[in-house]
Design a protein around this motif. Structure first.
Motif, mmCIF file in Angstrom:
data_model
loop_
_atom_site.group_PDB
_atom_site.id
_atom_site.type_symbol
_atom_site.label_atom_id
_atom_site.label_comp_id
_atom_site.label_asym_id
_atom_site.label_seq_id
_atom_site.Cartn_x
_atom_site.Cartn_y
_atom_site.Cartn_z
ATOM 1 N N HIS A 16 14.965 23.817 0.851
ATOM 2 C CA HIS A 16 14.031 23.185 1.035
ATOM 3 C C HIS A 16 13.797 21.510 0.790
ATOM 4 N N PHE A 17 14.468 20.641 1.708
ATOM 5 C CA PHE A 17 14.955 19.040 0.539
ATOM 6 C C PHE A 17 14.536 19.202 0.347
ATOM 7 N N GLY A 18 12.759 18.913 -0.444
ATOM 8 C CA GLY A 18 12.311 18.529 -1.972
ATOM 9 C C GLY A 18 12.224 19.654 -2.622
ATOM 10 N N TRP A 19 12.790 20.967 -2.866
ATOM 11 C CA TRP A 19 12.779 21.478 -3.526
ATOM 12 C C TRP A 19 14.202 21.749 -3.857
ATOM 13 N N ALA A 20 15.155 21.951 -3.065
ATOM 14 C CA ALA A 20 16.739 21.642 -3.954
ATOM 15 C C ALA A 20 17.267 21.793 -4.794
ATOM 16 N N LYS A 21 18.037 21.944 -5.161
ATOM 17 C CA LYS A 21 18.368 21.954 -6.836
ATOM 18 C C LYS A 21 19.710 21.278 -6.652
ATOM 19 N N ASN A 22 20.082 22.067 -5.248
ATOM 20 C CA ASN A 22 21.916 21.501 -5.162
ATOM 21 C C ASN A 22 22.802 21.501 -3.533
ATOM 22 N N VAL A 69 19.181 21.893 6.226
ATOM 23 C CA VAL A 69 18.227 21.593 5.558
ATOM 24 C C VAL A 69 17.229 22.699 6.069
ATOM 25 N N THR A 70 16.788 23.814 5.337
ATOM 26 C CA THR A 70 15.712 24.487 6.310
ATOM 27 C C THR A 70 14.416 24.136 6.282
ATOM 28 N N ALA A 71 13.946 22.761 5.573
ATOM 29 C CA ALA A 71 12.864 22.633 5.580
ATOM 30 C C ALA A 71 12.431 21.459 5.035
ATOM 31 N N ILE A 72 11.648 20.543 5.755
ATOM 32 C CA ILE A 72 11.601 19.363 5.031
ATOM 33 C C ILE A 72 10.337 18.130 4.925
#
Length: 140
Positions: A16-22, A69-72
């Protein structure tokens, strides 16, 4: 053009965009693609409603054309679009980055869809004529 992918394993679009660490960055052209680097983000990325956590990502994606992304969230997507980054949702979390890149190169070599032609024209500093439809846009 620069294309970015939210990923937890540097192989799949699976974050998920907001949660992505990379976020992996690639340069893409009709001739092929090259890995640029991995942007790394820390902190409490899963905290909902914290729009400040998006600022470093938005700044880091300046100059990108596409973001897979998978989600945003709607707010994040709107902010990206305002800075001329087009977010694209992956079909599944098992979709491989290299397969997307290979298909994107083929698309750039051939006849890109109207939305991608507009993005590429904007990136090249060419303002598309808003009153004329591309032949294949009539069906949209």
């Amino acid at each position: 053009m620069k294309v970015a992918f939210t990923t937890s394993d540097n192989v799949h679009v699976n974050a998920h965009f907001g949660w992505a660490k990379n976020i992996d960055l690639y340069d893409v052209s009709p001739e092929g693609f090259d890995f640029v680097n991995t942007l790394e983000f820390g902190g409490d990325l899963k905290e909902d409603g914290n729009e400040d956590k998006l600022v470093p990502k938005l700044e880091a994606l300046d100059g990108c054309t596409l973001l897979y992304v998978t989600a945003i969230g709607g707010s994040a997507a709107a902010r990206l679009i305002r800075q001329n980054v087009t977010p694209i949702k992956a079909r599944t979390e098992t979709e491989k980055i290299d397969e997307i890149l290979t298909q994107l190169v083929k698309t750039l070599k051939g006849n890109p869809p109207p939305w991608l032609r507009r993005v590429l024209q904007k990136e090249a500093g060419i303002e598309p004529t808003p009153n004329f439809l591309d032949d294949d846009e009539e069906d949209e």
